[in-house]
Design a protein around this motif. Structure first.
Motif, PDB file in Angstrom:
ATOM      1  N   VAL B  41       7.906  45.737  28.073  1.00  0.00           N
ATOM      2  CA  VAL B  41       7.726  44.755  29.142  1.00  0.00           C
ATOM      3  C   VAL B  41       8.573  45.217  30.314  1.00  0.00           C
ATOM      4  CG1 VAL B  41       8.043  42.360  29.825  1.00  0.00           C
ATOM      5  CG2 VAL B  41       7.352  42.910  27.486  1.00  0.00           C
ATOM      6  N   VAL B  42       7.961  45.388  31.462  1.00  0.00           N
ATOM      7  CA  VAL B  42       8.734  45.814  32.629  1.00  0.00           C
ATOM      8  C   VAL B  42       8.507  44.802  33.748  1.00  0.00           C
ATOM      9  CG1 VAL B  42       8.713  48.244  32.012  1.00  0.00           C
ATOM     10  CG2 VAL B  42       6.875  47.327  33.422  1.00  0.00           C
ATOM     11  N   PRO B  43       9.448  44.737  34.686  1.00  0.00           N
ATOM     12  CA  PRO B  43       9.303  43.752  35.757  1.00  0.00           C
ATOM     13  C   PRO B  43       8.025  43.970  36.562  1.00  0.00           C
ATOM     14  CG  PRO B  43      11.525  44.669  35.749  1.00  0.00           C
ATOM     15  CD  PRO B  43      10.708  45.479  34.784  1.00  0.00           C
ATOM     16  N   ARG B  44       7.412  42.868  36.943  1.00  0.00           N
ATOM     17  CA  ARG B  44       6.211  42.859  37.782  1.00  0.00           C
ATOM     18  C   ARG B  44       5.032  43.575  37.132  1.00  0.00           C
ATOM     19  NH1 ARG B  44       6.068  41.425  42.678  1.00  0.00           N
ATOM     20  NH2 ARG B  44       4.981  43.227  43.584  1.00  0.00           N
ATOM     21  N   MET B  45       5.022  43.557  35.831  1.00  0.00           N
ATOM     22  CA  MET B  45       3.949  44.218  35.095  1.00  0.00           C
ATOM     23  C   MET B  45       2.650  43.416  35.192  1.00  0.00           C
ATOM     24  SD  MET B  45       4.112  45.447  31.135  1.00  0.00           S
ATOM     25  CE  MET B  45       3.905  43.835  30.391  1.00  0.00           C
ATOM     26  N   LEU B  46       1.557  44.126  35.385  1.00  0.00           N
ATOM     27  CA  LEU B  46       0.248  43.496  35.460  1.00  0.00           C
ATOM     28  C   LEU B  46      -0.603  43.943  34.280  1.00  0.00           C
ATOM     29  CD1 LEU B  46      -0.361  44.026  39.274  1.00  0.00           C
ATOM     30  CD2 LEU B  46       0.226  41.863  38.121  1.00  0.00           C
ATOM     31  N   HIS B  47      -1.694  43.252  34.076  1.00  0.00           N
ATOM     32  CA  HIS B  47      -2.554  43.535  32.926  1.00  0.00           C
ATOM     33  C   HIS B  47      -3.981  43.780  33.374  1.00  0.00           C
ATOM     34  CE1 HIS B  47       0.514  42.201  29.966  1.00  0.00           C
ATOM     35  NE2 HIS B  47       0.938  41.527  31.028  1.00  0.00           N
ATOM     36  N   VAL B  48      -4.626  44.667  32.650  1.00  0.00           N
ATOM     37  CA  VAL B  48      -6.010  44.994  32.978  1.00  0.00           C
ATOM     38  C   VAL B  48      -6.933  44.523  31.880  1.00  0.00           C
ATOM     39  CG1 VAL B  48      -7.646  46.900  33.336  1.00  0.00           C
ATOM     40  CG2 VAL B  48      -5.346  47.037  34.291  1.00  0.00           C
ATOM     41  N   ALA B  49      -8.048  43.948  32.299  1.00  0.00           N
ATOM     42  CA  ALA B  49      -9.158  43.741  31.371  1.00  0.00           C
ATOM     43  C   ALA B  49     -10.380  44.356  32.029  1.00  0.00           C
ATOM     44  CB  ALA B  49      -9.376  42.256  31.113  1.00  0.00           C
ATOM     45  N   PHE B  50     -11.223  44.966  31.235  1.00  0.00           N
ATOM     46  CA  PHE B  50     -12.384  45.646  31.791  1.00  0.00           C
ATOM     47  C   PHE B  50     -13.643  44.816  31.625  1.00  0.00           C
ATOM     48  CE2 PHE B  50     -10.708  49.646  33.086  1.00  0.00           C
ATOM     49  CZ  PHE B  50      -9.595  49.861  32.286  1.00  0.00           C
ATOM     50  N   ASP B 133     -10.391  36.051  31.475  1.00  0.00           N
ATOM     51  CA  ASP B 133     -11.128  34.935  32.106  1.00  0.00           C
ATOM     52  C   ASP B 133     -11.885  35.455  33.323  1.00  0.00           C
ATOM     53  OD1 ASP B 133      -8.406  32.494  31.730  1.00  0.00           O
ATOM     54  OD2 ASP B 133      -9.925  33.209  30.304  1.00  0.00           O
ATOM     55  N   ALA B 134     -11.184  36.256  34.112  1.00  0.00           N
ATOM     56  CA  ALA B 134     -11.785  36.755  35.352  1.00  0.00           C
ATOM     57  C   ALA B 134     -12.905  37.738  35.063  1.00  0.00           C
ATOM     58  CB  ALA B 134     -10.707  37.411  36.216  1.00  0.00           C
ATOM     59  N   ALA B 135     -12.684  38.591  34.072  1.00  0.00           N
ATOM     60  CA  ALA B 135     -13.719  39.579  33.736  1.00  0.00           C
ATOM     61  C   ALA B 135     -15.018  38.874  33.362  1.00  0.00           C
ATOM     62  CB  ALA B 135     -13.246  40.462  32.582  1.00  0.00           C
ATOM     63  N   ALA B 136     -14.891  37.739  32.701  1.00  0.00           N
ATOM     64  CA  ALA B 136     -16.088  36.988  32.316  1.00  0.00           C
ATOM     65  C   ALA B 136     -16.806  36.417  33.538  1.00  0.00           C
ATOM     66  CB  ALA B 136     -15.710  35.862  31.359  1.00  0.00           C
ATOM     67  N   LYS B 137     -16.101  36.339  34.641  1.00  0.00           N
ATOM     68  CA  LYS B 137     -16.709  35.755  35.844  1.00  0.00           C
ATOM     69  C   LYS B 137     -17.239  36.811  36.817  1.00  0.00           C
ATOM     70  CE  LYS B 137     -14.339  31.303  36.110  1.00  0.00           C
ATOM     71  NZ  LYS B 137     -15.438  30.666  35.400  1.00  0.00           N
ATOM     72  N   VAL B 138     -17.031  38.086  36.505  1.00  0.00           N
ATOM     73  CA  VAL B 138     -17.589  39.115  37.380  1.00  0.00           C
ATOM     74  C   VAL B 138     -19.083  39.177  37.115  1.00  0.00           C
ATOM     75  CG1 VAL B 138     -17.656  41.597  37.862  1.00  0.00           C
ATOM     76  CG2 VAL B 138     -15.456  40.448  37.447  1.00  0.00           C
ATOM     77  N   SER B 139     -19.818  39.131  38.181  1.00  0.00           N
ATOM     78  CA  SER B 139     -21.268  39.095  38.026  1.00  0.00           C
ATOM     79  C   SER B 139     -21.858  40.420  38.496  1.00  0.00           C
ATOM     80  CB  SER B 139     -21.790  37.912  38.851  1.00  0.00           C
ATOM     81  OG  SER B 139     -23.144  38.049  39.078  1.00  0.00           O
ATOM     82  N   ILE B 140     -22.642  41.036  37.619  1.00  0.00           N
ATOM     83  CA  ILE B 140     -23.235  42.343  37.950  1.00  0.00           C
ATOM     84  C   ILE B 140     -24.736  42.233  37.820  1.00  0.00           C
ATOM     85  CG2 ILE B 140     -23.343  44.785  37.322  1.00  0.00           C
ATOM     86  CD1 ILE B 140     -20.548  44.578  36.197  1.00  0.00           C
ATOM     87  N   SER B 141     -25.441  42.707  38.834  1.00  0.00           N
ATOM     88  CA  SER B 141     -26.895  42.705  38.689  1.00  0.00           C
ATOM     89  C   SER B 141     -27.301  44.051  38.109  1.00  0.00           C
ATOM     90  CB  SER B 141     -27.578  42.453  40.045  1.00  0.00           C
ATOM     91  OG  SER B 141     -27.116  43.385  40.996  1.00  0.00           O
ATOM     92  N   TRP B 142     -27.836  43.982  36.935  1.00  0.00           N
ATOM     93  CA  TRP B 142     -28.209  45.199  36.214  1.00  0.00           C
ATOM     94  C   TRP B 142     -29.695  45.473  36.347  1.00  0.00           C
ATOM     95  CZ3 TRP B 142     -24.306  47.901  34.130  1.00  0.00           C
ATOM     96  CH2 TRP B 142     -23.122  47.226  33.773  1.00  0.00           C
ATOM     97  N   GLN B 143     -30.015  46.786  36.341  1.00  0.00           N
ATOM     98  CA  GLN B 143     -31.407  47.146  36.168  1.00  0.00           C
ATOM     99  C   GLN B 143     -31.479  47.959  34.879  1.00  0.00           C
ATOM    100  OE1 GLN B 143     -33.234  49.442  39.352  1.00  0.00           O
ATOM    101  NE2 GLN B 143     -34.975  49.814  37.990  1.00  0.00           N
ATOM    102  N   VAL B 144     -31.975  47.319  33.838  1.00  0.00           N
ATOM    103  CA  VAL B 144     -31.945  47.946  32.523  1.00  0.00           C
ATOM    104  C   VAL B 144     -32.891  49.134  32.473  1.00  0.00           C
ATOM    105  CG1 VAL B 144     -32.310  47.572  30.055  1.00  0.00           C
ATOM    106  CG2 VAL B 144     -31.315  45.755  31.452  1.00  0.00           C
TER     107      VAL B 144
END
Lengths: 292, 796, 169
Positions: B41-50, B133-144
């Protein structure tokens, strides 16, 4: 795999549970042992706005023997408590035999019978045991209490007959009569896994004979499946190899298994036949003697 | 100065090499006081979700991050475009794998997602939960787009080409041929054949992939805490692609919760984290969760192999002919490439055997599935399963005992050095002696007799063997000559401190196999100090010599040799100083358990601590021109053989229930020859762990896909890893054929268990099913497949 | 009603009072709120056993428990159990037999094994290898292949049993 956000409330009485649920307007989930719920939350399969912790509601706890000759098991009875309780071992030994098959010790320490029945996983042991023992599920809600026969409690994949505002308060089992036999057999890839196929069997002892058994399969349908045709083909004991073979054939009438990762429908039917022979073998053996 | 190490003389001074000593790291681990990346754990550490593609193949349309960015605690959302400006793409090919091709890859793709699970956007927040939570709210328009998910048809005309600029879905193709295979099969007395399948599966490291990246804007340095096996390689990769000087990048490894090859590769999402750290100037942590792991950790071993073997009238194998097809992911994985597994298959089939004609082809094709790459034992389990499966078929066709057939055909122990028909050079192996030892250990005759008796009662027990070779101590011939900046050499710096304690810094790394333990043993013995005063530093590109890390079983043989040489040199330097201090010839002195002694009599002349005090604090009392370098660095690289091949043989004793198809593993044995053993306890445990990992692939583990390219096993509930109740006791025996390439004589051992286990299990199951005339060749050998083989259920 | 909950519980014998996010499971509480890193997540859905801790004296999957639900409860982690010396013999056996390689599964494995062996001294019976394997069947280890772990637990069981001869300790 962090759960989505929700509020949390602790209930200490049933009245509080009913109130909190009503206020949440159907978007609340009940937390008992949490062994199924927490995983569902982690996968975000379930995203309730409110979790109501019912694990401290006294009315849901306790094991007792009723004057009516029933063993009453409170919904919050953990699997560990169930297997260890002297009254369970005396009056519904099938349950004690089933518990060691459920998952692993850490899960059994907290998972509850109420949770297991409400979750209604088709491959779980306790729902099938309840059907085999003709238990009744005591459901309670704001409109009062009712007893739902196990045979009609499980209505489909992860579905029960509970109304939206009801919860399981207790499960009542007819106390075992002298000579009653019950057994549970299952096939798993690994110890503690959900069963590829399983069978809970019960037979009553009348006039020195075991009567037509109750055969309840799990892991081969949308819930516990009663194999009525196979059981009738067996009839009262003794169960000769010929009768067993006949019953195995008739399983095709009772079972219509969907495929899963362990196998197709034919694989499931085959395993069901194997389990029938095993269960019958165990039922027909005197206690203390090992079945082949 | 030379050092003769005789493993039998355990009462030689400072005798640590060859002893089963417990690991110095273990104490803190059993107290839960290890330090893994996620513990930092370091100061001002941020976390990534893809945000990960739900589709196997789809065009990425508009990415709408507005809702995500609206959540409190969310700082940024990065797309492929954002990161491409700061990171150069990579292409994972090796020049010596002729014709190999793969498409350029970026940390996040620009236009197209090519596997379900591929990271396509990165959310940065102040907690992992909020990032999710935020990753679930990213909206991507896909062309399958239509996915490519069948390797058998990957090269057919109607099949879509995943990367149109490559022209087709072919990554690599090679035919390895010697002798006259056609003639051998034409004139064969018997030909046996089978089609084998190795099921796609994955490593499931208990600690998921983890990285904590910090870019210090104050001095423009990138500092990474990474759960990786190869920190110098990662340093190289990050410096190159993030356009930083090598000296500005530091990669540090602390405790790592299992790797087995999974953590030796470059993962685009991990590179993305480093890029994000550089852009934001704040520490950024990413730990894959289990769901992500299944969809983004490398998979491996997705092969279909058609194999044939020819035998002459004398019962001698005359030829192997194999055709291997493997489906990887949409990209070859950087920098080791995803063609190595197939290439190893064509290099290793038939390995233990003496036969003249060989033909092996591999075809490596792209798939819209999770990328695959090197995973413990790489191509060995596949090559061994094919070889040993055919060998058992051969024994059966001739009606002779499988052990006898092997003894007839294994390379004899006194015929080395030699080169296999596949072109592999062997310095010295012990196939025959190992098999003899195995047969004794397991009481083979007894088990056969018991099998016969039990068969009469309808109990189906089986005994299966697997002889194997395993490549270790790789030279630049594995990666370097292909242009990959992967180090085949390694280095160790040994330093005597003023109080006589010793520090050894090494370029090989620790993930639980015991690297630090064996380096400590080697250095303590080489220098001549008690083992508990030796401290080992691993896993830090800034403070250790430049090295290659741990993979392909190189830690003991290469890292260990560098440590040995450095230790010897350090001792020599100390003795030179001691000679001056004691008015004695350095050759008449020795350093034993921390004391300078008279070599002939063993009499203690002076504690090493006294020498340390003088050198470091009273250098004025020493002759002015006396060298006093109590810190010595040596590097080691293998020069004569491209690999130090080892050999081994395994046996499985099991019982198949022909009603349920379930297999009960009764016992497992492995005899392993890894050359000089530095710590038998650690080697045995590596073998055991490797065996169980191989058993996993043989009986349980399978990354299954729907035709649409959806991974249908997404959790530990569906993906079955071996657990304690189903695993057998595993007895390990050893033969030691040291390599002459080094003083230490050590080869590697880490992957041997995995190399041979699936073949032994397969052969045992088929031996058990012999009364039914049934055979299984497709892993995993599930109950359904076994029941289908004996006709109890239909084949699906 | 907020998404935060006030809880007061005992962790390794120490009284802890905190406000926690309702959704935070026990492992994240231990790691993120209390800095106790010995308890860890391996799958976060209750299967791998890496998160095994003790709640009210019984082993439990920390990832399947909401910290919010533990008001008034008692939690022990590997650090606390280590400090009491209760499993010193198990830890020594793991070290001696190399039953701990990468160490990631080890805290969960030790606490699970400790529960199995807890009653040996009192009952005078020690679990068989098969019983040990079954009890540990919910704890995933990828490094050891389990054999050395079973050896360690078996050896400690036997030692505890012989240590209890002549009466309760």
């Amino acid at each position: 795999m962090k759960a989505g956000s929700f509020r949390y409330e602790r209930a200490y009485t049933l009245a509080e549970v009913f109130r909190l649920r009503r206020e949440a307007g159907g978007d609340a989930q009940l937390l008992a042992g949490g062994q199924s719920l927490l995983a569902a939350l982690a996968f975000r399969l379930s995203e309730p706005s409110l979790i109501i912790d019912i694990s401290r509601v006294r009315d849901l706890k306790g094991v007792s023997v009723l004057p009516s000759g029933h063993l009453r098991v409170g919904a919050l009875t953990t699997h560990r408590e169930l297997a260890a309780h002297p009254d369970v071992n005396r009056h519904a030994p099938l349950l004690a035999e089933a518990v060691p098959l459920i998952a692993h010790a850490a899960i059994r320490n907290r998972g509850t019978i109420g949770g297991s029945l409400a979750f209604a996983d088709a491959a779980a042991e306790l729902p099938a045991c309840c059907v085999a023992l003709e238990a009744r599920i005591i459901a309670t809600g704001p409109n009062g209490e009712r007893a739902i026969p196990a045979a009609t409690f499980f209505t489909g994949l992860f579905a029960t007959a509970l109304a939206e505002d009801e919860l399981i308060q207790a499960v009542e089992f007819p106390c075992a009569a002298p000579g009653d036999r019950a057994t549970i057999v299952e096939l798993t890839r690994r110890c503690g896994d959900y069963a590829m196929a399983g069978l809970a069997a019960w037979a009553q002892h009348v006039d020195a004979r075991l009567q037509t058994p109750r055969l309840v399969y799990f892991g081969v349908g949308a819930g516990p499946v009663v194999a009525g045709a196979a059981a009738r083909a067996l009839g009262p004991g003794p169960w000769t190899p010929h009768k067993v073979a006949e019953a195995q054939t008739l399983l095709d009438r009772d079972l219509d298994p969907p495929p899963d990762q362990h196998g197709g429908p034919e694989m499931k039917r085959h395993l069901a036949r194997v389990l029938l022979a095993r269960a019958v073998g165990k039922l027909g053996v005197e206690p203390g003697v090992r079945a082949a | 100065m030379s050092l003769v190490i005789d493993p039998r003389s355990v009462d030689r001074p400072n005798s640590y090499i060859g002893r089963s000593l417990p690991r110095p790291n273990a104490r803190k681990l059993v107290e839960g006081r290890g330090q893994y990346v996620d513990d930092l754990v370091v100061p001002r550490m941020l976390h990534v979700a893809f945000v990960r593609s739900p589709h196997a193949h789809a065009q990425i349309g508009r990415i709408d991050a507005s809702a995500a960015l609206g959540l409190p605690g969310v700082l940024r959302v990065f797309t492929g475009q954002d990161l491409a400006a700061h990171c150069d793409p990579w292409v994972a090919v090796l020049a010596h794998l002729k014709g190999m091709k793969s498409a350029p890859q970026l940390p996040l793709p620009l236009t197209t997602a090519t596997w379900a699970g591929e990271a396509v956007a990165a959310v940065v927040a102040d907690s992992r939960a909020v990032a999710e939570d935020a990753a679930a709210k990213v909206s991507i328009s896909w062309q399958v787009l239509p996915p490519v998910t069948d390797m058998e048809t990957a090269l057919d005309k109607p099949t879509p080409v995943i990367h149109p600029e490559l022209g087709d879905n072919l990554v690599f193709e090679r035919v390895n041929e010697s002798g006259n295979v056609a003639e051998a099969f034409k004139t064969a007395h018997k030909v046996v054949e089978a089609t084998f399948h190795s099921g796609r599966h994955t490593g499931v490291t208990l600690e998921p992939r983890s990285i904590l990246a910090e870019f210090n804007k104050g001095d423009d340095t990138l500092n990474i805490h990474h759960a990786t096996q190869a920190p110098h390689m990662m340093q190289e990769v990050l410096a190159k692609h993030l356009r930083l000087p090598l000296s500005a990048v530091r990669v540090i490894c602390r405790d790592i919760g299992g790797s087995y090859g999974i953590k030796v590769h470059v993962y685009p999402d991990e590179v993305a984290v480093a890029v994000i750290a550089k852009i934001m100037g704040r520490p950024v942590k990413f730990v894959a969760d289990r769901l992500e792991s299944f969809g983004s950790d490398i998979h491996a071993r997705d092969h279909r192999i058609k194999g044939r073997m020819a035998i002459d009238a004398q019962g001698r194998i005359t030829a192997f002919d194999i055709d291997d097809l493997t489906g990887i992911g949409p990209y070859s994985v950087y920098p080791r490439t995803s063609a190595v597994e197939g290439n190893q298959v064509v290099n290793l089939v038939g390995g233990p055997y003496d036969f003249p004609n060989y033909r092996a082809k591999t075809t490596v094709v792209l798939q819209n599935k999770v990328p695959t790459c090197q995973y413990r034992a790489v191509g060995h389990p596949i090559a061994t399963a094919v070889t040993e499966g055919l060998v058992d078929l051969g024994a059966e066709a001739l009606g002779i005992d499988p052990v006898a057939f092997r003894l007839k055909n294994l390379m004899q122990d006194d015929t080395y050095p030699r080169t296999s028909p596949a072109g592999m050079r062997f310095e010295g192996l012990s196939h025959v002696k190992s098999l003899g030892l195995l047969v004794d250990m397991m009481d083979y005759r007894g088990l056969r007799a018991q099998q016969q008796l039990l068969r009469a009662e309808g109990v189906h027990r089986g005994i299966g063997f697997a002889s194997f070779i395993e490549l270790t101590n790789p030279s630049p011939f594995m990666y370097g000559i292909g242009g990959a900046r992967i180090s085949a050499q390694d280095g160790c710096t040994v330093r005597i401190d003023p109080d006589g304690s010793v520090v050894a810094a090494t370029g090989v790394t620790e993930q639980g196999q015991g690297t630090e333990a064996i380096i400590r043993q080697i250095v303590a013995e080489a220098v001549g100090v008690p083992i508990d005063v030796v401290r080992v530093i691993t896993g830090d590109t800034l403070t250790t010599p430049y090295g290659g890390g741990t993979w392909a079983c190189r830690g003991a043989g290469i890292g260990g040799e560098a440590a040995l040489q450095a230790g010897i040199a350090t001792k020599q330097a100390a003795l030179n100083v001691a000679g001056a201090m004691l008015q004695a010839a350095p050759d008449a002195l020795d350093l034993v358990l921390g004391n300078i002694v008279d070599k002939a009599t063993g009499a203690v002349r002076m504690p090493l601590a006294e020498l340390g005090r003088i050198v470091y604090f009273r250098g004025d009392t020493l002759p002015p021109d006396l060298p006093r370098e109590l810190m010595q660095t040596r590097h080691f690289i293998t020069k004569q053989f491209p690999f130090a091949f080892t050999n081994g043989v395994q046996a499985s004793h099991l019982e198949v229930n022909v009603d349920t198809g379930l297999v009960t593993l009764l016992k497992h044995w492995c005899v392993e020859d890894c050359g000089r053993i530095i710590n038998p306890l650690l080697v045995d445990e590596q073998v055991r762990g490797g065996v169980v990992q191989g058993i996993g692939g043989a009986l349980f583990e399978h990354c299954t896909y729907s035709p649409e390219g959806q991974l249908t096993v997404g959790s530990m509930v569906d993906y079955l890893v071996p657990m304690a109740a189903e695993m057998p006791d595993i007895e390990v025996g050893h033969v030691e054929t040291p390599t002459k390439e080094s003083l230490l004589g050590a080869k590697g051992a880490g992957e041997a268990g995995t190399a041979g286990a699936p073949a032994a299990i397969m052969n045992a199951i088929n031996d058990a099913l012999r009364p039914h005339g049934a055979k299984v060749f497709a892993q995993p050998f599930t109950p359904e497949r076994i029941l289908a083989a004996i006709g109890r259920v239909p084949k699906r | 009603m907020s998404t935060e909950v006030a809880i007061s519980l005992t962790v390794n014998g120490e009284r802890i009072s905190r406000r926690v996010e309702a959704r935070r499971h026990l492992i994240d509480f231990l790691r993120l709120d209390l800095g106790l890193m010995g308890s860890r997540v391996g799958c976060e859905h209750g299967v791998c056993g890496a998160c095994t801790v003790r709640v009210n004296g019984l082993i439990a999957r920390g990832c399947l428990i909401l910290a919010a639900s533990l008001d008034g409860d008692s939690v022990e982690t590997i650090e606390g159990v280590s400090d009491t010396g209760e499993i010193r013999d198990l830890q020594d056996a793991f070290v001696a037999r190399n039953a701990c390689q990468c160490g990631y599964c080890t805290p969960g494995m030790l606490l699970t094994a400790a529960e199995l062996l807890r009653d040996v001294a009192h009952t005078g019976t020690t679990p068989t290898r098969a019983a040990i394997r079954e009890h540990l069947s919910g704890n995933y280890c990828r490094c050891t292949g389990y054999h050395a772990i079973v050896d360690a637990v078996e050896a400690v069981g036997k030692a505890r049993m012989s240590g209890s001869e002549g009466g309760k300790p």
